[in-house]
Design a protein around this motif. Structure first.
Motif, PDB file in Angstrom:
ATOM      1  N   ARG A 159      92.587  54.004  53.692  1.00 37.35           N
ATOM      2  CA  ARG A 159      91.519  53.309  52.542  1.00 37.35           C
ATOM      3  C   ARG A 159      90.970  54.012  52.502  1.00 37.35           C
ATOM      4  O   ARG A 159      90.397  55.082  53.599  1.00 37.35           O
ATOM      5  CB  ARG A 159      90.992  52.069  54.283  1.00 37.35           C
ATOM      6  CG  ARG A 159      89.654  50.996  52.857  1.00 37.35           C
ATOM      7  CD  ARG A 159      89.170  50.421  53.862  1.00 37.35           C
ATOM      8  NE  ARG A 159      89.457  49.446  54.994  1.00 37.35           N
ATOM      9  CZ  ARG A 159      89.104  49.034  55.727  1.00 37.35           C
ATOM     10  NH1 ARG A 159      88.286  49.056  55.449  1.00 37.35           N
ATOM     11  NH2 ARG A 159      89.443  48.079  56.775  1.00 37.35           N
ATOM     12  N   PHE A 188      78.234  63.552  55.068  1.00 36.48           N
ATOM     13  CA  PHE A 188      77.662  62.996  56.402  1.00 36.48           C
ATOM     14  C   PHE A 188      78.804  62.686  56.976  1.00 36.48           C
ATOM     15  O   PHE A 188      79.643  61.936  56.569  1.00 36.48           O
ATOM     16  CB  PHE A 188      76.863  61.728  55.310  1.00 36.48           C
ATOM     17  CG  PHE A 188      75.405  62.477  55.277  1.00 36.48           C
ATOM     18  CD1 PHE A 188      73.851  62.767  56.448  1.00 36.48           C
ATOM     19  CD2 PHE A 188      74.965  62.631  54.099  1.00 36.48           C
ATOM     20  CE1 PHE A 188      73.337  63.173  55.765  1.00 36.48           C
ATOM     21  CE2 PHE A 188      73.523  62.938  53.195  1.00 36.48           C
ATOM     22  CZ  PHE A 188      72.632  62.692  54.563  1.00 36.48           C
ATOM     23  N   GLN A 217      71.457  57.563  47.980  1.00 30.01           N
ATOM     24  CA  GLN A 217      72.451  56.707  48.256  1.00 30.01           C
ATOM     25  C   GLN A 217      73.238  58.074  48.921  1.00 30.01           C
ATOM     26  O   GLN A 217      73.483  58.669  49.871  1.00 30.01           O
ATOM     27  CB  GLN A 217      73.703  56.204  47.779  1.00 30.01           C
ATOM     28  CG  GLN A 217      74.719  55.658  48.859  1.00 30.01           C
ATOM     29  CD  GLN A 217      75.718  55.817  48.807  1.00 30.01           C
ATOM     30  OE1 GLN A 217      76.250  56.578  47.809  1.00 30.01           O
ATOM     31  NE2 GLN A 217      76.690  55.347  49.757  1.00 30.01           N
ATOM     32  N   LEU A 218      73.687  59.207  48.174  1.00 25.33           N
ATOM     33  CA  LEU A 218      74.059  60.393  48.866  1.00 25.33           C
ATOM     34  C   LEU A 218      73.044  61.121  49.952  1.00 25.33           C
ATOM     35  O   LEU A 218      73.568  61.621  50.517  1.00 25.33           O
ATOM     36  CB  LEU A 218      73.849  61.412  47.594  1.00 25.33           C
ATOM     37  CG  LEU A 218      75.570  61.417  46.727  1.00 25.33           C
ATOM     38  CD1 LEU A 218      75.179  62.777  45.416  1.00 25.33           C
ATOM     39  CD2 LEU A 218      76.651  60.975  47.592  1.00 25.33           C
ATOM     40  N   ALA A 219      72.035  61.121  50.170  1.00 25.25           N
ATOM     41  CA  ALA A 219      70.751  61.115  50.986  1.00 25.25           C
ATOM     42  C   ALA A 219      70.923  60.420  52.143  1.00 25.25           C
ATOM     43  O   ALA A 219      70.588  60.741  53.093  1.00 25.25           O
ATOM     44  CB  ALA A 219      70.130  62.130  50.080  1.00 25.25           C
ATOM     45  N   ARG A 220      71.316  59.054  52.110  1.00 22.79           N
ATOM     46  CA  ARG A 220      71.498  58.422  53.087  1.00 22.79           C
ATOM     47  C   ARG A 220      70.346  58.169  53.477  1.00 22.79           C
ATOM     48  O   ARG A 220      69.560  58.116  54.596  1.00 22.79           O
ATOM     49  CB  ARG A 220      71.683  59.185  54.533  1.00 22.79           C
ATOM     50  CG  ARG A 220      73.395  59.438  54.449  1.00 22.79           C
ATOM     51  CD  ARG A 220      74.698  57.846  53.766  1.00 22.79           C
ATOM     52  NE  ARG A 220      76.152  58.648  54.012  1.00 22.79           N
ATOM     53  CZ  ARG A 220      76.295  59.209  53.290  1.00 22.79           C
ATOM     54  NH1 ARG A 220      76.147  59.392  52.082  1.00 22.79           N
ATOM     55  NH2 ARG A 220      77.531  59.392  53.261  1.00 22.79           N
ATOM     56  N   GLU A 262      87.986  59.086  55.756  1.00 21.77           N
ATOM     57  CA  GLU A 262      88.829  58.393  54.492  1.00 21.77           C
ATOM     58  C   GLU A 262      90.162  58.045  55.451  1.00 21.77           C
ATOM     59  O   GLU A 262      90.702  56.399  54.808  1.00 21.77           O
ATOM     60  CB  GLU A 262      89.164  59.782  54.115  1.00 21.77           C
ATOM     61  CG  GLU A 262      88.753  60.604  52.687  1.00 21.77           C
ATOM     62  CD  GLU A 262      89.616  61.492  52.002  1.00 21.77           C
ATOM     63  OE1 GLU A 262      89.764  61.154  51.420  1.00 21.77           O
ATOM     64  OE2 GLU A 262      89.733  62.474  53.065  1.00 21.77           O
ATOM     65  N   ILE A 267      82.980  57.303  60.088  1.00 19.71           N
ATOM     66  CA  ILE A 267      83.694  56.428  58.714  1.00 19.71           C
ATOM     67  C   ILE A 267      84.302  57.632  58.100  1.00 19.71           C
ATOM     68  O   ILE A 267      83.833  58.123  57.269  1.00 19.71           O
ATOM     69  CB  ILE A 267      82.906  55.887  58.311  1.00 19.71           C
ATOM     70  CG1 ILE A 267      82.165  54.438  59.179  1.00 19.71           C
ATOM     71  CG2 ILE A 267      83.024  54.882  56.992  1.00 19.71           C
ATOM     72  CD1 ILE A 267      80.982  54.348  58.411  1.00 19.71           C
ATOM     73  N   TYR A 305      71.591  56.153  43.073  1.00 22.95           N
ATOM     74  CA  TYR A 305      73.118  57.150  43.581  1.00 22.95           C
ATOM     75  C   TYR A 305      72.783  58.591  44.532  1.00 22.95           C
ATOM     76  O   TYR A 305      73.170  58.484  45.282  1.00 22.95           O
ATOM     77  CB  TYR A 305      73.773  58.017  42.498  1.00 22.95           C
ATOM     78  CG  TYR A 305      75.021  58.817  42.829  1.00 22.95           C
ATOM     79  CD1 TYR A 305      75.623  58.046  43.733  1.00 22.95           C
ATOM     80  CD2 TYR A 305      75.293  60.326  41.923  1.00 22.95           C
ATOM     81  CE1 TYR A 305      76.929  59.039  43.689  1.00 22.95           C
ATOM     82  CE2 TYR A 305      75.934  60.617  42.108  1.00 22.95           C
ATOM     83  CZ  TYR A 305      76.924  59.881  43.530  1.00 22.95           C
ATOM     84  OH  TYR A 305      78.043  60.726  43.574  1.00 22.95           O
TER      85      TYR A 305
END
Lengths: 486, 98
Positions: free
Chosen positions: A270, A83, B13-16, B96, B94, B10
């Motif tokens: 981060r 995503f 969460q991966l699939a939001r 890395e 968001i 989990y």
């Protein structure tokens, strides 16, 4: 004190040169008005079906063959799921376990001519992402931004990812490796490789270990290097940082670090707490690819002589120095021109001097590439041939190069027509020498007083009097004989 | 196979996807049933069947490197939940690199 060596592997992404994108007909071109080169396929609209661009596949296979990679008989595309709004589909089409090429070796050279090798793990094909700008923050960084703006013109552009083995040992080698890759891809026509336009982007994995150790140290991944110079500086800086940590008793942390060009240091980025889980799976929209020996042979036959092979031919076979050989290799058309000159006269040393010297100067002054000029390789070869046979001297040779640059025509014919051939007839040269000695009594006196360095001036005068035709060696010899005798 | 082996949270969460505790339990059981069903394939002897990534027989379906018209930008941006000028406006990325 321990002596350290760096262990470096490089991943680089190279945008392929095609007219259209990887899976759709949108134009593949740098820049342009935002979001004007997009369609249902590269925007990931439901129901849109991607179809691979055959030129991109050709480029991959040719690059693989050129670098000695294995081209597997079977290859497929996979979806890499994540995503991230720079990919509208929420996945990127990439290759996971069956890439188009496996293995291979990049052979490159350092400034002193040392040949090096770096093994490739693989080269795989994927699609580039959109370009995002982070807005709403004061300093343009992602951290403080409130939202991002995305341009999808770049989304779907064919991108090859070259992953190297950790065979690189210094910042200098890293840059030389990248330069070799760049040369190869440019020569093959698979990419423009313009780092400033983002068509080559790279990350480096860096670790250190005591020289001679076989185990690897903990590595860090360096990102944000935007030029070959920043690759060099970032790696140097990271090696120093790691050595300082280890020598002071600390341990290097495995992490991703960004290069800060302005401050000349790497800083930790981060990372997400959760490791990436991309859930790769074969893309059901795309059918697999199968290659046979005939396909490979047809693509192999389109390969030109590669830069590293050419470099070795020039340095080893012709004895050309590293700097000149590199200059030629980096300009393939000029090097082809040079090859034709050598083929016509057989004297590589004179050819390289004229091609990189007078001819390149004339090219810079006029804006006409050497290989587009009037100075055909066979004319240059004639000049060199006459020079070798002492029909003309080097001054006339330089003049002739200018003449054949200005207007096409055989320099041999010019020499015959205008009587420019060098006078090696002792009688004639002696006449010029006598004239010069008579006209320069003061200089002659200086010579006799021990100031022998005026000889150059006297030879010059003989050349002038003879309008450049006298054999300068013979003139010098006769001058010395007369001056020392009297 | 049972839901014990699936970390439903989990996967969500991966699939939001946000799940309540009840949903975690219910979907966990359902996913378990699905895996059990698919797991029946493991009973077959596939030793002599080559692995495949595609059920379609076609190979090497490629297109010529030809440019085709792209969409009109206004049409494109009209599909966007949010736009700003010529761009898609998206939540702060968001990365890395955060």
């Amino acid at each position: 004190m321990t002596a350290w060596e760096a262990v470096i592997g490089i991943e680089c992404h190279v945008e392929l040169r095609t007219a259209s994108k990887m899976f759709c007909g949108c134009q593949n071109e740098f820049g342009g008005e935002p979001n004007t080169k997009v369609c249902p396929v590269c925007l990931g609209m439901p129901g849109a079906l991607p179809v691979p661009n055959m030129r991109a596949i050709d480029h991959m296979i040719r690059a693989g063959i050129a670098l000695g990679s294995e081209i597997p008989a079977f290859s497929k595309f996979d979806r890499k799921n994540y995503f991230y709004p720079d990919m509208p589909k929420d996945y990127q089409i990439s290759q996971y376990d069956m890439p188009l090429t496996q293995g291979g070796v990049v052979r490159y050279w350092l400034e002193d001519g040392t040949m090096k090798e770096c093994r490739l793990t693989r080269i795989h094909l994927e699609e580039d992402t959109g370009k995002s700008t982070h807005a709403g923050s004061t300093d343009g960084r992602i951290a403080g931004s409130a939202y991002s703006l995305v341009d999808f013109n770049r989304a779907g552009v064919p991108l090859m990812e070259c992953v190297s083995e950790p065979d690189i040992r210094s910042a200098e080698e890293a840059v030389a490796y990248l330069e070799a890759l760049k040369r190869t891809f440019v020569q093959l026509g698979v990419s423009d490789v313009k780092m400033e336009e983002g068509s080559l982007r790279c990350d480096a994995n860096v670790s250190i270990r005591p020289i001679g150790a076989s185990e690897y140290g903990t590595k860090t991944e360096i990102k944000n290097m935007n030029s070959f110079r920043s690759v060099y500086r970032a790696i140097e800086s990271e090696i120093e940082r790691q050595i300082a940590i280890v020598e002071s008793g600390g341990r290097v942390t495995q992490e991703t670090r960004g290069w800060d060009e302005a401050r000349g240091v790497t800083h930790p980025m981060r990372s997400k707490e959760q490791a990436h889980d991309y859930r790769y799976f074969p893309d059901p929209d795309l059918v697999p690819m199968e290659f046979n020996a005939a396909t490979m042979e047809i693509l192999r036959s389109t390969l030109p002589e590669l830069p590293t092979a050419r470099f070795e031919r020039y340095t080893k076979q012709f004895g050309i120095n590293v700097k000149q050989a590199t200059q030629l290799v980096d300009n393939a058309q000029l090097a082809d021109y040079f090859d034709q000159c050598v083929a016509a006269c057989g004297n590589a040393h004179q050819c390289v001097n004229f091609v990189l010297g007078d001819l390149s100067r004339l090219s810079n002054e006029s804006g006409t590439p050497v290989y587009y000029s009037n100075a055909r390789p066979e004319y240059v070869a004639e000049v060199i041939d006459m020079l070798e046979k002492k029909i003309i001297n080097s001054k006339i040779a330089k003049e002739l190069i200018e003449r054949i640059w200005e207007a096409a025509g055989s320099p041999r014919a010019i020499v015959e027509r205008e009587g420019l051939s060098q006078t090696s007839d002792p009688g004639a040269v002696e006449g010029f020498v006598n004239d010069v000695l008579a006209a320069n009594e003061k200089v002659v006196a200086e010579y006799k007083a021990g100031k022998t360095n005026v000889m150059g001036f006297l030879v010059g005068q003989v050349m002038k009097t003879s309008r450049g035709k006298a054999d300068p060696a013979l003139a010098g010899e006769l001058l010395r004989k007369k001056l020392d005798a009297s | 196979m049972s839901s014990e082996t699936i970390d439903v949270r989990y996967v969500a969460q991966l699939a939001r996807i946000e799940l309540t505790d009840d949903e975690v339990e219910r979907f966990g059981a359902q996913l378990g049933n699905l895996l059990d069903h698919v797991g029946r394939l493991a009973e077959l002897d596939t030793a002599s069947v080559p692995a495949t990534a595609q059920v379609i027989e076609s190979r090497n379906v490629l297109r010529d490197d030809v440019v085709r018209p792209s969409l009109d930008r206004e049409t494109v941006l009209a599909q966007a939940p949010k736009r700003q000028g010529a761009f898609f406006r998206v939540p702060r990325i968001i990365a890395e690199a955060e």
